[in-house]
Structure formats: structure tokens, C-alpha cells
Design a protein around this motif. Structure first.
Motif, PDB file in Angstrom:
ATOM      1  N   TYR A  35       0.874  -1.296   0.084  1.00 25.30           N
ATOM      2  CA  TYR A  35      -0.175  -0.017  -0.138  1.00 25.30           C
ATOM      3  C   TYR A  35       0.926   1.144  -0.087  1.00 25.30           C
ATOM      4  CZ  TYR A  35      -3.623  -3.286   1.020  1.00 25.30           C
ATOM      5  OH  TYR A  35      -4.615  -4.327   1.159  1.00 25.30           O
ATOM      6  N   SER A  84      -5.242   2.950  -9.573  1.00 19.53           N
ATOM      7  CA  SER A  84      -5.041   2.912  -8.178  1.00 19.53           C
ATOM      8  C   SER A  84      -5.781   2.285  -7.108  1.00 19.53           C
ATOM      9  CB  SER A  84      -4.103   4.168  -7.404  1.00 19.53           C
ATOM     10  OG  SER A  84      -3.447   4.734  -8.263  1.00 19.53           O
ATOM     11  N   HIS A  85      -7.167   2.732  -7.321  1.00 17.65           N
ATOM     12  CA  HIS A  85      -8.174   2.181  -6.592  1.00 17.65           C
ATOM     13  C   HIS A  85      -8.375   0.799  -6.839  1.00 17.65           C
ATOM     14  CE1 HIS A  85     -12.382   1.982  -4.951  1.00 17.65           C
ATOM     15  NE2 HIS A  85     -12.477   1.534  -6.097  1.00 17.65           N
ATOM     16  N   ALA A  86      -8.348   0.551  -8.162  1.00 21.58           N
ATOM     17  CA  ALA A  86      -8.571  -1.182  -8.505  1.00 21.58           C
ATOM     18  C   ALA A  86      -7.396  -1.738  -7.767  1.00 21.58           C
ATOM     19  CB  ALA A  86      -8.780  -1.016 -10.163  1.00 21.58           C
ATOM     20  N   LEU A  87      -6.339  -1.478  -7.992  1.00 18.56           N
ATOM     21  CA  LEU A  87      -5.137  -2.124  -7.184  1.00 18.56           C
ATOM     22  C   LEU A  87      -5.225  -2.354  -5.751  1.00 18.56           C
ATOM     23  CD1 LEU A  87      -2.079  -0.564  -9.072  1.00 18.56           C
ATOM     24  CD2 LEU A  87      -2.233  -2.972  -8.876  1.00 18.56           C
ATOM     25  N   ALA A  88      -5.814  -1.218  -5.170  1.00 19.30           N
ATOM     26  CA  ALA A  88      -5.824  -1.459  -3.701  1.00 19.30           C
ATOM     27  C   ALA A  88      -6.889  -2.452  -3.449  1.00 19.30           C
ATOM     28  CB  ALA A  88      -6.132  -0.025  -3.152  1.00 19.30           C
ATOM     29  N   ARG A  89      -8.054  -2.364  -4.239  1.00 20.43           N
ATOM     30  CA  ARG A  89      -9.170  -3.151  -4.009  1.00 20.43           C
ATOM     31  C   ARG A  89      -8.812  -4.673  -4.151  1.00 20.43           C
ATOM     32  NH1 ARG A  89     -14.944  -2.598  -4.192  1.00 20.43           N
ATOM     33  NH2 ARG A  89     -15.266  -4.514  -5.090  1.00 20.43           N
ATOM     34  N   ALA A  90      -8.238  -4.815  -5.196  1.00 19.61           N
ATOM     35  CA  ALA A  90      -7.692  -6.062  -5.639  1.00 19.61           C
ATOM     36  C   ALA A  90      -6.627  -6.699  -4.598  1.00 19.61           C
ATOM     37  CB  ALA A  90      -6.906  -6.209  -7.010  1.00 19.61           C
ATOM     38  N   ALA A  91      -6.044  -5.775  -4.043  1.00 17.75           N
ATOM     39  CA  ALA A  91      -5.036  -6.302  -2.904  1.00 17.75           C
ATOM     40  C   ALA A  91      -5.739  -6.573  -1.900  1.00 17.75           C
ATOM     41  CB  ALA A  91      -3.802  -4.969  -2.933  1.00 17.75           C
ATOM     42  N   VAL A  92      -6.693  -5.804  -1.312  1.00 17.14           N
ATOM     43  CA  VAL A  92      -7.564  -6.153  -0.072  1.00 17.14           C
ATOM     44  C   VAL A  92      -8.140  -7.539  -0.571  1.00 17.14           C
ATOM     45  CG1 VAL A  92      -9.571  -5.521   1.164  1.00 17.14           C
ATOM     46  CG2 VAL A  92      -7.928  -3.907   0.434  1.00 17.14           C
TER      47      VAL A  92
END
Lengths: 115, 161, 93
Positions: A35, A84-92
């Protein structure tokens, strides 16, 4: 004369843009977890790209090229937060551990695992 | 219908700017046809929130964008400092929910995108009246929690409907 | 000046590739690739100026869009895989 002025204006923008890009890349390499790297990548996506494109706009002057550069800038600034939002969501969703929540004690955030 | 016309003219202007063909009539007709097709598809796709667009919002957005660019520059300097001087500017990531006061989906999208666009804060989940935010530092999170960006987006959006 | 900017952008792309190789999670790699794509857009634009061919800007615009859609598509795929395992969802936090 105007070419010299354009060079004088765009040179610091180029230098600043490339410096910010390298800063962001260094941050992506040495920050501890996913993150925090996302924030470093944000630096290269926003101000670095903006400064380099602005420098090129100054070089191009009032032509159709400037409009296209402006469109590239708008695209980048519109798509980069969505990515970035999609990346963070996928990481969660894939289970990358989140830092402590806000009600927890402060100062234990960078204890998260790096490689 | 108004939305369709707006979309059509915007797409037409977009086509003209990108292609740079102002004289060839065949190409102009083809461009108009493709803009028409794209506008039709766009209206079919986007039934839900088209009422959120208004002229007042279009006039207020530039002022918000100017503020946003200034905020982005400030956040960039902060994050770059934290990358190069980890000793004097330590990071301590936090995550948490923050309230958002926008009435429309469009306003919420603008708010979440603004959060993500400023380096140091990322919006992860968007709820009905809150946003799940990850921040690089406690200060960044607290600054966002103070709610200035939230207020400005709601102002640009035109308040709660 | 454009040549120096192009070299600087190439350095940034190289550093991003280091992160793409290091990983450790798949999200880190996608982050690095996304960054690489953004820098590629800038590089194409700078190279267009360097060669005096502003037509390159159209390619840069198309590349920006394709890069974005590609990243989103890969992320959808990754997210689907993540959901099929028993992993914590943001609602649980």
C-alpha cells in the motif's frame, strides 16, 4: 527569443518531472509494503507526468499538438486514480494485510512484512 | 435528450481536435457519424446518474480543480520528502473509514478520485456515506478527516439533493 | 533536452522493472507494470518531439487508453481469484 524563453521555462519542468519520476520509482523499490508503494507510484503518475507534459506543451506553443498533450494529461489524471483504486481493492481482496485501523495505537504501522 | 446533445457535441469536438481534419467533407461526415454512434451507445449505457450533471457544476468545477492541483503539489512534496529522508520524515501507514457528504454518485466518484489522486492517500472502498481510506501517514489521514476536500467536493457538486 | 528527458524516463522505467521482478505479491507486479505503462506514454510523446514527428502523440493517447483497460482487466482477473479463496474482505475490517 521566444524559443529561448520556452527552453528556459520548460527545462526546469523537465528536470523536476524526471526527478519526481525517479523519486517515485525509488519509493516503489524501497518502501516496505504494497500500500505504501501505491502512494509512491502516485507521485510518478500525477505531478511527474504533469510536469513533463507541461514542459512539452510549452515547447509546442499554441498548436493542435498542445491540445493533444493536454488530452493525454487529462487521460492520465483521470485513469491513474481509477487504476490505483482498483489495485488497492484487488490487494485487499487477495489478502495483502492492511495496516492498523485508526482506533489502534499509532506508530506500529511499518511493522508490516516486507520481503 | 439534452445529455445526448451534450455528449454528441463534446464527442464531435473531441474528434475534430484529435483528427485535425477540418476541410475534407467525407471525413467530416464520417466523424459526425462516429460521434453520433458513440453518443447513442453512451446514452444507452449511462441511464442512471445523468441528472447529476448541471451547468452550475460545470462552472464551479474549475475552481475546485485549481484547489485540487495545489493540494496535489503539496502532497507530492510531502511524499517525496518521505521517500528521500526516511529518518526525519518517517512513514506510519493507517487505514480507516471517513464520512463523505456527497449526494450523487458523480460527487462520490469525484471525491474518491480526488483522494486517490493526491499521493499519500488512497480510497479503497466507497460506501453510501463513507469512504475506506489508506494513508501513508497519520497526518495525511487526519488532514483528510478534517474534511476540507469533502466540503469542497460537495460545494462543487451543488450540495445534497 | 528531449534526449535527456527520454533517458530520465528510461531510468524510471528500469527502476519500475526492478519492482516488477522483485514482487513479492502479484499486486506489486501489476503496480510496477501500470507505472511502466504510464511512463511509456510519456516516452512515446518525448520521442515524437525528439524525432520531430508529432503524429506520435496519437499513438501515445491510444497507448494510455489500452494500458488503462489492460490493467483493469488483469486486476478483475486477480480479484476474482482472490475472492474464490477464503480471504478477508474489506467489510470484515
Amino acid at each position: 527569443m521566444t524559443a529561448l524563453l520556452a527552453d528556459l521555462l520548460s527545462l526546469p519542468l523537465f528536470i523536476g518531472g524526471v526527478f519526481l519520476g525517479i523519486s517515485g520509482a525509488v519509493g516503489v523499490i524501497r518502501l516496505p509494503d504494497f500500500y505504501t508503494r501505491l502512494h509512491a507510484a502516485g507521485v510518478t503518475d500525477t505531478l511527474s507526468a504533469g510536469m513533463i507534459l507541461t514542459a512539452m506543451m510549452i515547447q509546442a506553443g499554441f498548436t493542435l499538438v498542445t491540445v493533444k498533450l493536454l488530452l493525454i494529461l487529462i487521460f492520465l489524471w483521470y485513469t491513474s486514480p481509477v487504476a490505483s483504486h482498483a489495485l488497492a481493492r484487488a490487494a485487499v481482496h487477495t489478502g495483502v494485510p492492511l495496516p492498523p485501523q485508526t482506533d489502534d495505537e499509532r506508530g506500529q504501522g511499518d511493522a508490516s512484512s516486507s520481503n | 435528450m439534452l445529455y445526448f446533445l451534450l455528449l454528441f457535441s463534446a464527442l464531435g469536438a473531441f474528434w475534430l481536435l484529435l483528427s485535425g481534419h477540418w476541410h475534407n467533407q467525407l471525413l467530416l461526415a464520417l466523424g459526425a457519424a462516429s460521434a453520433l454512434l458513440a453518443a447513442w451507445v453512451g446514452v444507452r449505457m449511462e441511464r442512471r446518474d445523468t441528472g447529476a450533471y448541471s451547468l452550475g457544476m460545470l462552472l464551479r468545477l474549475p475552481r475546485y480543480l485549481a484547489w485540487l492541483v495545489a493540494a496535489i503539489v503539496r502532497a507530492n512534496i510531502d511524499v517525496v520528502n518521505r521517500i528521500w529522508y526516511p529518518d526525519t520524515h518517517p512513514i506510519h501507514p493507517v487505514a480507516g473509514r471517513l464520512p463523505s457528504s456527497q449526494g450523487t454518485d458523480l460527487g462520490k466518484t469525484i471525491y474518491a478520485n480526488s483522494i486517490t489522486l493526491t499521493p499519500g492517500t488512497v480510497a479503497i472502498e466507497i460506501g453510501d456515506d463513507d469512504v475506506f481510506v489508506h494513508a501513508l501517514t497519520r497526518e495525511g489521514f487526519d488532514e483528510l478527516a478534517a474534511g476540507e476536500m469533502d466540503r469542497r467536493v460537495t460545494w462543487a457538486e451543488g450540495g445534497r439533493r | 533536452m528531449f534526449a535527456a528527458a527520454a533517458i530520465g524516463i528510461l531510468v524510471v522505467m528500469g527502476l519500475a522493472l526492478v519492482r516488477a521482478f522483485l514482487g513479492p505479491t502479484v499486486c506489486d507486479r501489476i503496480l510496477a507494470v501500470n507505472m511502466l505503462g504510464t511512463k511509456t506514454v510519456l516516452l512515446i510523446a518525448v520521442l515524437g518531439f525528439l524525432g520531430g514527428r508529432p503524429d506520435f502523440l496519437d499513438i501515445a493517447i491510444a497507448y494510455a487508453l489500452i494500458n488503462f483497460i489492460g490493467v483493469i482487466a488483469v486486476l478483475k482477473f486477480v480479484e476474482r481469484i482472490g475472492d474464490s479463496r477464503s480471504s478477508p474482505r474489506p467489510e470484515d475490517f
